[in-house]
Design a protein around this motif. Sequence first.
Motif, PDB file in Angstrom:
ATOM      1  N   THR A 146     -23.436  -9.664  -6.648  1.00 53.82           N
ATOM      2  CA  THR A 146     -22.890  -8.723  -5.679  1.00 53.82           C
ATOM      3  C   THR A 146     -22.732  -7.361  -6.350  1.00 53.82           C
ATOM      4  O   THR A 146     -22.729  -7.254  -7.581  1.00 53.82           O
ATOM      5  N   PHE A 147     -22.570  -6.342  -5.527  1.00 54.26           N
ATOM      6  CA  PHE A 147     -22.319  -5.003  -6.068  1.00 54.26           C
ATOM      7  C   PHE A 147     -21.064  -5.042  -6.931  1.00 54.26           C
ATOM      8  O   PHE A 147     -21.017  -4.460  -8.011  1.00 54.26           O
ATOM      9  N   ASN A 148     -20.059  -5.774  -6.485  1.00 59.19           N
ATOM     10  CA  ASN A 148     -18.811  -5.880  -7.242  1.00 59.19           C
ATOM     11  C   ASN A 148     -19.046  -6.581  -8.585  1.00 59.19           C
ATOM     12  O   ASN A 148     -18.487  -6.176  -9.603  1.00 59.19           O
ATOM     13  N   ASP A 149     -19.865  -7.635  -8.605  1.00 56.53           N
ATOM     14  CA  ASP A 149     -20.201  -8.308  -9.872  1.00 56.53           C
ATOM     15  C   ASP A 149     -20.832  -7.315 -10.843  1.00 56.53           C
ATOM     16  O   ASP A 149     -20.477  -7.277 -12.022  1.00 56.53           O
ATOM     17  N   MET A 173     -22.928 -15.805 -12.782  1.00 56.54           N
ATOM     18  CA  MET A 173     -24.316 -16.232 -12.884  1.00 56.54           C
ATOM     19  C   MET A 173     -24.571 -17.531 -12.115  1.00 56.54           C
ATOM     20  O   MET A 173     -25.621 -17.682 -11.487  1.00 56.54           O
ATOM     21  N   GLU A 174     -23.625 -18.451 -12.143  1.00 53.44           N
ATOM     22  CA  GLU A 174     -23.770 -19.699 -11.385  1.00 53.44           C
ATOM     23  C   GLU A 174     -23.831 -19.415  -9.887  1.00 53.44           C
ATOM     24  O   GLU A 174     -24.665 -19.976  -9.174  1.00 53.44           O
ATOM     25  N   ILE A 175     -22.968 -18.532  -9.426  1.00 53.89           N
ATOM     26  CA  ILE A 175     -22.948 -18.180  -8.008  1.00 53.89           C
ATOM     27  C   ILE A 175     -24.225 -17.424  -7.640  1.00 53.89           C
ATOM     28  O   ILE A 175     -24.820 -17.675  -6.590  1.00 53.89           O
ATOM     29  N   ALA A 176     -24.659 -16.529  -8.507  1.00 50.88           N
ATOM     30  CA  ALA A 176     -25.895 -15.778  -8.258  1.00 50.88           C
ATOM     31  C   ALA A 176     -27.090 -16.723  -8.168  1.00 50.88           C
ATOM     32  O   ALA A 176     -27.980 -16.537  -7.320  1.00 50.88           O
TER      33      ALA A 176
END
Length: 64
Positions: free
Chosen positions: A26-29, A45-48
């Motif tokens: 996300t932009f926030n990440d 990274m897992e969520i991505a």
Amino acid sequence: MSDINKPCIKKCCLNEEEICLGCFRTFNDMRLWNKASIEEKKEMMEIAERRKIEHAVKSTPSKK
């Protein structure tokens, strides 16, 4: 333990949900990456990776 490198592949394009279609963060990440702990980066990274898989499934035309 060493740090985690940025997953950026220099193909940034945010979708309407502010998710980069290059690295699927996300932009926030992306904004928080340099200050995040190694554990936080691993979680990002897992969520991505899940987002990337979901995107591939949605983008694959169904065979009928």
